[in-house]
Motif scaffolding. Structure first.
Motif, PDB file in Angstrom:
ATOM      1  N   LYS A 182     -30.984  71.219   3.796  1.00  8.99           N
ATOM      2  CA  LYS A 182     -29.981  70.852   2.784  1.00  8.99           C
ATOM      3  C   LYS A 182     -30.062  71.837   1.616  1.00  8.99           C
ATOM      4  O   LYS A 182     -31.153  72.125   1.109  1.00  8.99           O
ATOM      5  CB  LYS A 182     -30.225  69.425   2.291  1.00  8.99           C
ATOM      6  CG  LYS A 182     -29.254  68.971   1.222  1.00  8.99           C
ATOM      7  CD  LYS A 182     -29.881  68.963  -0.154  1.00  8.99           C
ATOM      8  CE  LYS A 182     -28.866  68.820  -1.267  1.00  8.99           C
ATOM      9  NZ  LYS A 182     -29.502  68.748  -2.589  1.00  8.99           N
ATOM     10  N   TYR A 183     -28.926  72.371   1.228  1.00  9.51           N
ATOM     11  CA  TYR A 183     -28.867  73.293   0.085  1.00  9.51           C
ATOM     12  C   TYR A 183     -28.081  72.635  -1.047  1.00  9.51           C
ATOM     13  O   TYR A 183     -26.924  72.240  -0.861  1.00  9.51           O
ATOM     14  CB  TYR A 183     -28.214  74.612   0.495  1.00  9.51           C
ATOM     15  CG  TYR A 183     -29.088  75.413   1.456  1.00  9.51           C
ATOM     16  CD1 TYR A 183     -30.058  76.283   0.956  1.00  9.51           C
ATOM     17  CD2 TYR A 183     -28.965  75.255   2.824  1.00  9.51           C
ATOM     18  CE1 TYR A 183     -30.878  76.989   1.822  1.00  9.51           C
ATOM     19  CE2 TYR A 183     -29.793  75.965   3.705  1.00  9.51           C
ATOM     20  CZ  TYR A 183     -30.748  76.828   3.186  1.00  9.51           C
ATOM     21  OH  TYR A 183     -31.567  77.523   4.043  1.00  9.51           O
ATOM     22  N   GLY A 184     -28.716  72.519  -2.215  1.00 14.21           N
ATOM     23  CA  GLY A 184     -28.097  71.851  -3.366  1.00 14.21           C
ATOM     24  C   GLY A 184     -27.090  72.742  -4.076  1.00 14.21           C
ATOM     25  O   GLY A 184     -26.980  73.945  -3.782  1.00 14.21           O
ATOM     26  N   SER A 213     -27.377  62.445   2.635  1.00 11.46           N
ATOM     27  CA  SER A 213     -26.693  62.884   3.863  1.00 11.46           C
ATOM     28  C   SER A 213     -27.680  63.605   4.773  1.00 11.46           C
ATOM     29  O   SER A 213     -27.723  63.369   5.990  1.00 11.46           O
ATOM     30  CB  SER A 213     -25.548  63.857   3.551  1.00 11.46           C
ATOM     31  OG  SER A 213     -24.694  63.344   2.583  1.00 11.46           O
ATOM     32  N   ALA A 214     -28.483  64.501   4.173  1.00 10.00           N
ATOM     33  CA  ALA A 214     -29.419  65.297   4.977  1.00 10.00           C
ATOM     34  C   ALA A 214     -30.484  64.417   5.623  1.00 10.00           C
ATOM     35  O   ALA A 214     -30.774  64.537   6.823  1.00 10.00           O
ATOM     36  CB  ALA A 214     -30.087  66.355   4.093  1.00 10.00           C
ATOM     37  N   VAL A 215     -31.049  63.512   4.833  1.00  8.80           N
ATOM     38  CA  VAL A 215     -32.115  62.651   5.359  1.00  8.80           C
ATOM     39  C   VAL A 215     -31.565  61.750   6.473  1.00  8.80           C
ATOM     40  O   VAL A 215     -32.167  61.619   7.552  1.00  8.80           O
ATOM     41  CB  VAL A 215     -32.750  61.817   4.213  1.00  8.80           C
ATOM     42  CG1 VAL A 215     -33.674  60.751   4.765  1.00  8.80           C
ATOM     43  CG2 VAL A 215     -33.495  62.730   3.255  1.00  8.80           C
ATOM     44  N   VAL A 244     -32.645  61.698  10.419  1.00 11.40           N
ATOM     45  CA  VAL A 244     -33.115  60.493  11.118  1.00 11.40           C
ATOM     46  C   VAL A 244     -32.259  60.263  12.364  1.00 11.40           C
ATOM     47  O   VAL A 244     -32.776  60.065  13.475  1.00 11.40           O
ATOM     48  CB  VAL A 244     -33.058  59.255  10.183  1.00 11.40           C
ATOM     49  CG1 VAL A 244     -33.299  57.976  10.964  1.00 11.40           C
ATOM     50  CG2 VAL A 244     -34.080  59.389   9.050  1.00 11.40           C
ATOM     51  N   ALA A 245     -30.928  60.307  12.195  1.00 10.60           N
ATOM     52  CA  ALA A 245     -30.026  60.005  13.316  1.00 10.60           C
ATOM     53  C   ALA A 245     -30.197  61.008  14.457  1.00 10.60           C
ATOM     54  O   ALA A 245     -30.122  60.646  15.632  1.00 10.60           O
ATOM     55  CB  ALA A 245     -28.581  60.003  12.824  1.00 10.60           C
ATOM     56  N   LEU A 246     -30.430  62.266  14.101  1.00 11.11           N
ATOM     57  CA  LEU A 246     -30.530  63.320  15.137  1.00 11.11           C
ATOM     58  C   LEU A 246     -31.963  63.490  15.649  1.00 11.11           C
ATOM     59  O   LEU A 246     -32.216  64.343  16.490  1.00 11.11           O
ATOM     60  CB  LEU A 246     -30.049  64.657  14.566  1.00 11.11           C
ATOM     61  CG  LEU A 246     -28.563  64.741  14.209  1.00 11.11           C
ATOM     62  CD1 LEU A 246     -28.294  65.949  13.318  1.00 11.11           C
ATOM     63  CD2 LEU A 246     -27.707  64.817  15.481  1.00 11.11           C
ATOM     64  N   LYS A 247     -32.876  62.709  15.088  1.00  5.20           N
ATOM     65  CA  LYS A 247     -34.313  62.825  15.407  1.00  5.20           C
ATOM     66  C   LYS A 247     -34.779  64.276  15.223  1.00  5.20           C
ATOM     67  O   LYS A 247     -35.397  64.887  16.104  1.00  5.20           O
ATOM     68  CB  LYS A 247     -34.610  62.347  16.836  1.00  5.20           C
ATOM     69  CG  LYS A 247     -34.234  60.897  17.065  1.00  5.20           C
ATOM     70  CD  LYS A 247     -34.823  60.403  18.383  1.00  5.20           C
ATOM     71  CE  LYS A 247     -34.610  58.931  18.623  1.00  5.20           C
ATOM     72  NZ  LYS A 247     -33.231  58.477  18.666  1.00  5.20           N
ATOM     73  N   ALA A 248     -34.447  64.825  14.051  1.00  5.21           N
ATOM     74  CA  ALA A 248     -34.770  66.230  13.779  1.00  5.21           C
ATOM     75  C   ALA A 248     -36.276  66.440  13.714  1.00  5.21           C
ATOM     76  O   ALA A 248     -37.030  65.513  13.401  1.00  5.21           O
ATOM     77  CB  ALA A 248     -34.134  66.640  12.455  1.00  5.21           C
ATOM     78  N   ASP A 249     -36.710  67.644  14.016  1.00  9.27           N
ATOM     79  CA  ASP A 249     -38.138  67.961  13.930  1.00  9.27           C
ATOM     80  C   ASP A 249     -38.553  68.207  12.487  1.00  9.27           C
ATOM     81  O   ASP A 249     -39.686  67.939  12.107  1.00  9.27           O
ATOM     82  CB  ASP A 249     -38.438  69.209  14.777  1.00  9.27           C
ATOM     83  CG  ASP A 249     -38.171  68.945  16.245  1.00  9.27           C
ATOM     84  OD1 ASP A 249     -38.975  68.230  16.856  1.00  9.27           O
ATOM     85  OD2 ASP A 249     -37.128  69.404  16.762  1.00  9.27           O
ATOM     86  N   VAL A 250     -37.634  68.767  11.694  1.00  7.10           N
ATOM     87  CA  VAL A 250     -37.967  69.112  10.309  1.00  7.10           C
ATOM     88  C   VAL A 250     -36.764  68.818   9.420  1.00  7.10           C
ATOM     89  O   VAL A 250     -35.623  69.042   9.823  1.00  7.10           O
ATOM     90  CB  VAL A 250     -38.298  70.636  10.206  1.00  7.10           C
ATOM     91  CG1 VAL A 250     -38.588  71.028   8.764  1.00  7.10           C
ATOM     92  CG2 VAL A 250     -39.459  71.018  11.108  1.00  7.10           C
ATOM     93  N   CYS A 251     -37.042  68.308   8.187  1.00  5.92           N
ATOM     94  CA  CYS A 251     -35.954  68.131   7.209  1.00  5.92           C
ATOM     95  C   CYS A 251     -36.364  68.842   5.917  1.00  5.92           C
ATOM     96  O   CYS A 251     -37.357  68.482   5.289  1.00  5.92           O
ATOM     97  CB  CYS A 251     -35.702  66.649   6.945  1.00  5.92           C
ATOM     98  SG  CYS A 251     -34.333  66.363   5.795  1.00  5.92           S
ATOM     99  N   GLU A 252     -35.603  69.882   5.590  1.00  5.56           N
ATOM    100  CA  GLU A 252     -35.944  70.694   4.412  1.00  5.56           C
ATOM    101  C   GLU A 252     -34.881  70.537   3.329  1.00  5.56           C
ATOM    102  O   GLU A 252     -33.688  70.603   3.605  1.00  5.56           O
ATOM    103  CB  GLU A 252     -36.020  72.177   4.808  1.00  5.56           C
ATOM    104  CG  GLU A 252     -37.132  72.468   5.804  1.00  5.56           C
ATOM    105  CD  GLU A 252     -37.088  73.904   6.316  1.00  5.56           C
ATOM    106  OE1 GLU A 252     -38.156  74.521   6.416  1.00  5.56           O
ATOM    107  OE2 GLU A 252     -35.988  74.399   6.608  1.00  5.56           O
ATOM    108  N   ILE A 253     -35.325  70.317   2.098  1.00  6.07           N
ATOM    109  CA  ILE A 253     -34.414  70.189   0.959  1.00  6.07           C
ATOM    110  C   ILE A 253     -34.599  71.452   0.118  1.00  6.07           C
ATOM    111  O   ILE A 253     -35.628  71.623  -0.540  1.00  6.07           O
ATOM    112  CB  ILE A 253     -34.751  68.940   0.100  1.00  6.07           C
ATOM    113  CG1 ILE A 253     -34.846  67.665   0.962  1.00  6.07           C
ATOM    114  CG2 ILE A 253     -33.772  68.774  -1.062  1.00  6.07           C
ATOM    115  CD1 ILE A 253     -33.554  67.140   1.524  1.00  6.07           C
TER     116      ILE A 253
END
Ligand code: ADP
Ligand code: ASP
Ligand code: MG
Length: 414
Positions: A10-12, A159-161, A165-174
């Motif tokens: 996610k890019y702010g 939205s990113a988080v 969760v929905a896509l079962k992502a391996d990594v979530c970066e903000i």
């Protein structure tokens, strides 16, 4: 062959604030895809676009309808997501931008503060299977009646988080304009220290009490699904801060961080009859209006009447005052006083759970610096004080220094 990793980035707004910054983001996204990852990018609106759109609306109508506000402000993220897709095409990467509607981010019907109910993953997965980079416009969703909603300010984090969760992502970066979570807002406290790893609960308290670096609801959802978040800089390569589930540790500092907010106002209902059921009546009626109350203080006088004060976000103030005046009439109490000239400082740390004396130390530090406390509230891991607005930044500095947060090995140890 090893399975491709799925990375949500996610890019702010500050990271996509102009053309050069958008190109910088495109470079980073492309690099991540080139390493062989599936990449889903969530973007905020460019720079101050959302604020500017809100101002524009207010020039047309001081009380714009919330539905139309959502129609308006959701366009900000549509602009940045399509431009980012174009920047990636320019680099010969296959990318597609999608709105909340096109993805299927389904929300409830509460405009400007909608909650996500469900996310359809079909369209995103279809595009990823075509080896495309998927760029999702943050902050927005759609109701089952096809109405556009937004998720509250700072909602692209959510939205990113939720997508991760929905896509079962391996990594979530903000990705943002600071290189991690600090012991205090580094814009105010220049010697604030970067925290390597922070517990969900601590981040929740800091965010809810003014550390705008990540949206509170995004942290709530990450905690609920135990999804670690990596908050890091979009302009540097170095590691940021991990927000995760963390057990209390003997090495934890008593205090992990301090936060300041100037976004709240105080409302006082004077001379309320001191009888059972009155507070219940007042706060039930405010809750029915969807008004979130933060702190509450009740002072009982000898004359069998009390003053009830509470704080609310300034964005709910108009509604809270209107309701309070109606209530005052109904219950036969005195005047309603509004004070917008307040700030709230909070001291946060899981280390406090098992230690007494933090509140006393906090109040002594403020007293020594002649800062008057108007209201106090505490939780297991935080202490908050309402002060005069003009004292807010000074109090933040006093507490940051007093708990020796700038140094890793200060007296701020159990
Ligand atoms: P974005 O545009 O990426 O969403 P925000 O402006 O919402 O970024 O959040 C980043 C800002 O949050 C930083 O520039 C910083 O001034 C502020 N901030 C407040 N408290 C903290 C904290 N404890 N640690 C880091 N940043 C903080
Ligand atoms: N653009 C929206 C805002 O300014 C959402 C976000 O940036 O996360 O609040
Ligand atoms: Mg933000």
């Amino acid at each position: 062959m090893a399975k491709k990793k799925l990375i949500v980035q996610k890019y702010g707004g500050s990271s996509v604030g102009n053309v050069d910054k958008l190109k910088n983001v495109a470079d980073r996204v492309a690099a991540c895809a080139k390493e062989g990852n599936n990449v889903v990018v969530v973007v905020s609106a460019m720079g101050d676009t959302t604020d500017e759109l809100i101002e524009l609306a207010e020039q047309i109508n001081a009380y714009p309808s919330e539905r139309e506000m959502d129609m308006l402000v959701s366009t900000g993220e549509q602009i940045s997501s399509s431009l980012l897709a174009m920047a990636l095409h320019r680099k010969d990467y296959d990318a597609i931008s999608l709105t909340g509607l096109q993805v299927g981010i389904l929300t409830d019907k509460y405009h400007t503060k909608a909650k996500i109910l469900r996310i359809e993953t079909k369209r995103i997965k279809k595009e990823l299977n075509k080896n495309k980079i998927v760029i999702v416009a943050g902050y927005q969703g759609i109701t089952d009646e096809m109405e556009i909603t937004t998720l509250g300010r700072g909602g692209s984090d959510l939205s990113a988080v939720a997508l991760a969760v929905a896509l079962k992502a391996d990594v979530c970066e903000i990705y943002t304009d600071v290189d991690g979570i600090y012991t205090a807002d580094p814009r105010i406290i220049t010697d604030a220290r970067k925290i390597e790893c922070i517990a969900f609960d601590e981040m929740l308290e800091l965010a809810a009490n003014g550390a705008q670096v990540i949206q509170t609801r995004a942290v709530e959802v990450a905690k609920k699904y135990n999804l670690p978040l990596h908050v890091r800089s979009s302009f540097e390569k170095k590691e940021g801060t991990i927000i995760m589930n963390k057990n209390a540790n003997i090495e934890d500092p008593l205090v992990s961080g301090v936060a300041l907010t100037e976004d709240e106002a105080k409302v006082t209902l004077c001379n309320v009859s001191d009888t059972p059921g009155i507070a219940a009546k007042v706060f039930n009626e405010l809750a029915n209006e969807n008004i979130n109350i933060d702190m509450i203080v009740q002072n009982v006088s000898r004359l069998k009447t009390t003053d009830i004060s509470f704080t609310v976000l300034k964005s709910s103030l108009r509604n809270a005052v209107k309701k309070s005046m109606e209530l005052a009439k109904k219950i036969g109490s005195g005047e309603v006083i509004v004070d917008e000239d307040i700030a709230k400082i909070s001291v946060v740390g899981v280390g406090m759970k098992s230690h007494s004396g933090v509140a006393a130390r906090c109040f002594s530090l403020l007293a020594k610096n002649k800062i008057n406390i108007e209201m106090i509230s505490t939780s297991e891991i935080s202490i908050s004080c309402v002060l005069k607005k003009s004292e807010g930044k000074k109090a933040l500095k006093v507490l940051h220094a007093g708990f020796e947060l700038e140094s890793k090995k200060g007296s701020n140890k159990k």
